[in-house]
Design a protein around this motif. Structure first.
Motif, mmCIF file in Angstrom:
data_model
loop_
_atom_site.group_PDB
_atom_site.id
_atom_site.type_symbol
_atom_site.label_atom_id
_atom_site.label_comp_id
_atom_site.label_asym_id
_atom_site.label_seq_id
_atom_site.Cartn_x
_atom_site.Cartn_y
_atom_site.Cartn_z
ATOM 1 N N GLU A 25 0.833 -1.206 0.000
ATOM 2 C CA GLU A 25 0.000 0.000 0.000
ATOM 3 C C GLU A 25 0.873 1.264 0.000
ATOM 4 O OE1 GLU A 25 -1.956 -3.358 2.009
ATOM 5 O OE2 GLU A 25 -0.094 -2.318 2.414
ATOM 6 N N THR A 26 0.397 2.273 -0.720
ATOM 7 C CA THR A 26 1.059 3.572 -0.628
ATOM 8 C C THR A 26 0.501 4.295 0.586
ATOM 9 O OG1 THR A 26 -0.573 4.708 -2.003
ATOM 10 C CG2 THR A 26 1.349 3.762 -3.139
ATOM 11 N N LEU A 27 1.353 5.061 1.234
ATOM 12 C CA LEU A 27 0.897 5.812 2.403
ATOM 13 C C LEU A 27 -0.170 6.817 2.005
ATOM 14 C CD1 LEU A 27 4.308 6.344 4.201
ATOM 15 C CD2 LEU A 27 2.618 4.531 4.549
ATOM 16 N N GLU A 28 -0.036 7.361 0.817
ATOM 17 C CA GLU A 28 -0.996 8.330 0.301
ATOM 18 C C GLU A 28 -2.405 7.738 0.199
ATOM 19 O OE1 GLU A 28 -1.178 9.866 -4.038
ATOM 20 O OE2 GLU A 28 0.206 11.193 -2.970
ATOM 21 N N SER A 29 -2.492 6.427 -0.019
ATOM 22 C CA SER A 29 -3.802 5.774 -0.176
ATOM 23 C C SER A 29 -4.470 5.460 1.159
ATOM 24 C CB SER A 29 -3.663 4.488 -0.989
ATOM 25 O OG SER A 29 -2.993 3.487 -0.242
ATOM 26 N N LEU A 30 -3.738 5.613 2.262
ATOM 27 C CA LEU A 30 -4.280 5.291 3.583
ATOM 28 C C LEU A 30 -4.841 6.548 4.236
ATOM 29 C CD1 LEU A 30 -1.354 3.032 4.830
ATOM 30 C CD2 LEU A 30 -3.567 2.279 3.937
ATOM 31 N N LYS A 57 14.208 10.447 6.707
ATOM 32 C CA LYS A 57 13.960 9.176 6.034
ATOM 33 C C LYS A 57 12.476 8.827 6.057
ATOM 34 C CE LYS A 57 18.519 7.207 6.588
ATOM 35 N NZ LYS A 57 19.305 6.089 7.136
ATOM 36 N N LEU A 58 11.804 9.124 7.160
ATOM 37 C CA LEU A 58 10.369 8.857 7.244
ATOM 38 C C LEU A 58 9.614 9.710 6.231
ATOM 39 C CD1 LEU A 58 8.019 7.404 8.541
ATOM 40 C CD2 LEU A 58 8.063 9.076 10.381
ATOM 41 N N ALA A 59 10.038 10.934 6.055
ATOM 42 C CA ALA A 59 9.384 11.820 5.085
ATOM 43 C C ALA A 59 9.530 11.298 3.656
ATOM 44 C CB ALA A 59 9.956 13.227 5.191
ATOM 45 N N GLN A 60 10.552 10.507 3.403
ATOM 46 C CA GLN A 60 10.781 9.955 2.069
ATOM 47 C C GLN A 60 10.009 8.655 1.832
ATOM 48 O OE1 GLN A 60 15.027 9.592 1.823
ATOM 49 N NE2 GLN A 60 15.344 11.793 1.669
ATOM 50 N N ALA A 61 9.465 8.072 2.889
ATOM 51 C CA ALA A 61 8.730 6.812 2.765
ATOM 52 C C ALA A 61 7.469 7.015 1.938
ATOM 53 C CB ALA A 61 8.374 6.269 4.145
ATOM 54 N N ASP A 65 5.824 -0.893 2.858
ATOM 55 C CA ASP A 65 7.106 -1.602 2.823
ATOM 56 C C ASP A 65 8.263 -0.672 3.179
ATOM 57 O OD1 ASP A 65 6.340 -4.232 2.333
ATOM 58 O OD2 ASP A 65 6.413 -4.003 0.153
ATOM 59 N N ASP A 66 8.185 0.591 2.777
ATOM 60 C CA ASP A 66 9.207 1.569 3.162
ATOM 61 C C ASP A 66 9.242 1.728 4.684
ATOM 62 O OD1 ASP A 66 9.800 2.019 0.460
ATOM 63 O OD2 ASP A 66 8.643 3.886 0.367
ATOM 64 N N LEU A 67 8.069 1.731 5.298
ATOM 65 C CA LEU A 67 8.001 1.832 6.761
ATOM 66 C C LEU A 67 8.630 0.609 7.410
ATOM 67 C CD1 LEU A 67 4.382 3.189 7.356
ATOM 68 C CD2 LEU A 67 6.518 4.495 7.209
ATOM 69 N N LEU A 68 8.350 -0.564 6.845
ATOM 70 C CA LEU A 68 8.938 -1.796 7.372
ATOM 71 C C LEU A 68 10.463 -1.727 7.302
ATOM 72 C CD1 LEU A 68 6.544 -4.412 5.742
ATOM 73 C CD2 LEU A 68 6.623 -3.780 8.130
ATOM 74 N N ALA A 69 10.974 -1.243 6.199
ATOM 75 C CA ALA A 69 12.421 -1.132 6.040
ATOM 76 C C ALA A 69 13.009 -0.162 7.085
ATOM 77 C CB ALA A 69 12.773 -0.674 4.628
ATOM 78 N N VAL A 75 11.419 -6.917 4.470
ATOM 79 C CA VAL A 75 10.333 -6.510 3.576
ATOM 80 C C VAL A 75 9.745 -7.713 2.841
ATOM 81 C CG1 VAL A 75 9.740 -5.089 1.574
ATOM 82 C CG2 VAL A 75 11.221 -4.183 3.365
ATOM 83 N N THR A 76 10.540 -8.719 2.554
ATOM 84 C CA THR A 76 10.021 -9.878 1.832
ATOM 85 C C THR A 76 9.186 -10.748 2.754
ATOM 86 O OG1 THR A 76 12.036 -11.119 2.279
ATOM 87 C CG2 THR A 76 11.908 -9.959 0.177
ATOM 88 N N ALA A 77 8.168 -11.355 2.192
ATOM 89 C CA ALA A 77 7.257 -12.187 2.991
ATOM 90 C C ALA A 77 7.903 -13.487 3.405
ATOM 91 C CB ALA A 77 5.999 -12.456 2.189
#
Length: 77
Positions: A25-30, A57-61, A65-69, A75-77
């Protein structure tokens, strides 16, 4: 904390039904990704992963998955 558990914790932070987030999911979609969610995410990562998230770095997420990193979760399942 593994990927599945972290996603469930993030579901809780974002007030989503458990199992909603997959990582793609994109953060923008949440709708619930707002300033309070950002602070809650930072606290979650600090408390559960003992990691300090840098604001720049958070601002660039762009995705969950970016948050997980940032949290140091694989990130991989």
């Amino acid at each position: 904390m593994d990927r599945k558990d972290f996603l469930l914790a993030l579901d809780d932070v974002l007030e989503l039904d458990p199992g909603t987030l997959t990582g793609a999911e994109t953060l923008e979609s949440l709708d619930s990704w707002d300033s309070l969610a950002v602070i809650s995410f930072i606290a979650l990562v600090d408390e559960t992963m003992n990691v300090v998230v840098e604001g720049e770095k958070l601002a660039q997420a762009k995705t969950v998955d970016d948050l997980l990193a940032l949290a140091g979760v694989a990130v991989t399942a």
